[in-house]
Write an enzyme that holds these catalytic residues in place. Sequence first.
Site, mmCIF file in Angstrom:
data_model
loop_
_atom_site.group_PDB
_atom_site.id
_atom_site.type_symbol
_atom_site.label_atom_id
_atom_site.label_comp_id
_atom_site.label_asym_id
_atom_site.label_seq_id
_atom_site.Cartn_x
_atom_site.Cartn_y
_atom_site.Cartn_z
ATOM 1 N N ARG A 15 30.198 43.800 25.832
ATOM 2 C CA ARG A 15 31.524 43.307 26.241
ATOM 3 C C ARG A 15 32.580 44.076 25.463
ATOM 4 O O ARG A 15 32.464 44.234 24.241
ATOM 5 C CB ARG A 15 31.636 41.816 25.919
ATOM 6 C CG ARG A 15 32.863 41.169 26.497
ATOM 7 C CD ARG A 15 32.771 40.943 27.981
ATOM 8 N NE ARG A 15 31.786 39.926 28.332
ATOM 9 C CZ ARG A 15 31.413 39.680 29.588
ATOM 10 N NH1 ARG A 15 31.911 40.360 30.601
ATOM 11 N NH2 ARG A 15 30.513 38.750 29.825
ATOM 12 N N HIS A 69 34.356 47.130 34.950
ATOM 13 C CA HIS A 69 33.248 47.472 34.056
ATOM 14 C C HIS A 69 33.005 48.987 34.110
ATOM 15 O O HIS A 69 33.065 49.589 35.192
ATOM 16 C CB HIS A 69 31.944 46.800 34.505
ATOM 17 C CG HIS A 69 31.949 45.296 34.431
ATOM 18 N ND1 HIS A 69 32.864 44.564 33.713
ATOM 19 C CD2 HIS A 69 31.090 44.390 34.981
ATOM 20 C CE1 HIS A 69 32.575 43.271 33.834
ATOM 21 N NE2 HIS A 69 31.522 43.139 34.603
ATOM 22 N N CYS A 116 27.565 41.600 38.813
ATOM 23 C CA CYS A 116 28.582 42.648 38.959
ATOM 24 C C CYS A 116 28.119 44.001 38.408
ATOM 25 O O CYS A 116 28.348 45.040 39.028
ATOM 26 C CB CYS A 116 29.887 42.223 38.290
ATOM 27 S SG CYS A 116 29.685 41.348 36.736
#
Length: 347
Positions: free
Chosen positions: A242, A249, A135
């Site tokens: 994270r 994101h 991703c």
Amino acid sequence: MKKEKYNIGIMGATGLVGREFLEILEERKFPTAELYLFASENSLGETIKFKGEDYIVDALKEDSFEKKKIDIVLSSPGGSVSSKFAPIAAKEGAVVIDNTSYFRMDEDVPLVVPEVNPEDIKYYSNKNIIANPNCSTIQMVVPLKPIHDRYKIKRIIVSTYQSTSGAGKRAMDELFYQTTGIINAKGDIYPEKFPVQIAFNCIPQIDVFSEDGYTKEEIKMVRETQKIMHDKNIAVSATTVRVPVFFSHGESVNIETEKNFDIKDIKRILSETGGVKIIDNVLSANPEERYPYQTYAAGKDEVFVGRIRKDFSIPNGLNLWIVADNVRKGAALNAVQIAEILIQKFL
Ligand code: NAP
């Protein structure tokens, strides 16, 4: 003769990406005939709605694909499950579009972002498998490819701010329960999906560390970028983090190009790039027009780019802030876009 509708299988149908596949197939009116849903034994018999009808989830088994004539399998059951079952589905005649990391660096498996290297889809027939990139890689290469084509990127330095949905549904639950637990002063923190507390925290580790000090997620961003852009000379350095966000994101991306550029031309190129939307009016009274951010990108298809500015510390430096929904463009949407090209051109 060309088919009007295609039999579709989904491996990992009960997961975050699996459910998003279904939503996107429905939204984009993908011509679906039969639909087969697979997950683990735990989900056997669960029902999931698609186009108003209930479909029953089956446990994935070695004979799951026999006699079903499945044309395309959209796969997201985790790397080890895919490593076993994607080849079985492919042997039964399906083209598998796999979201896990397992096949991405296999030389015989194309790694595809439709806006960047759609021409690689034709190599699907090597193994009947196409890999969907990571991703964080997908959202970075969509805006960088046209800049590379025009100004040749020498080096990319990227720092990511990745949401918990990128680690699956249990990871999102972990953020939710830790956050509510802390607010209500109830219970201890038991990290399971993350190495340490994720609520009210940022964790500079995604996936496991290799001996050189980089995480596997960081190494994926380097290798996948070079494979998708067909350029082993692009130097990439990544730090993946994270953050306590549910969806989307963010990425701070610094690039150095070989040729000199004008910032206006970078904005023009990005404004003409399919799948990209610029939000970069930092002086606007409306914060939604100033720059993209995670809650804004969640649920949307585009890769959003903002904070577009020269890096004055080097001759040809550029800074970008890139945000996209990791479960949509970072996973399910990208796979369905590949499936659309497959049926238009090859199946
Ligand atoms: P998830 O929410 O945890 O879902 C995992 C899915 O895999 C569930 O449907 C689960 O079924 C199924 N599964 C687990 N073990 C299985 C087994 N032994 N046999 C059959 N099915 C099994 O994870 P996710 O976020 O959807 O991610 C899935 C994959 O996509 C991962 O490889 C991930 O790296 C990749 N990916 C995710 C993202 C993202 O943003 N989330 C982006 C790109 C790629 P049960 O519900 O029955 O357990």
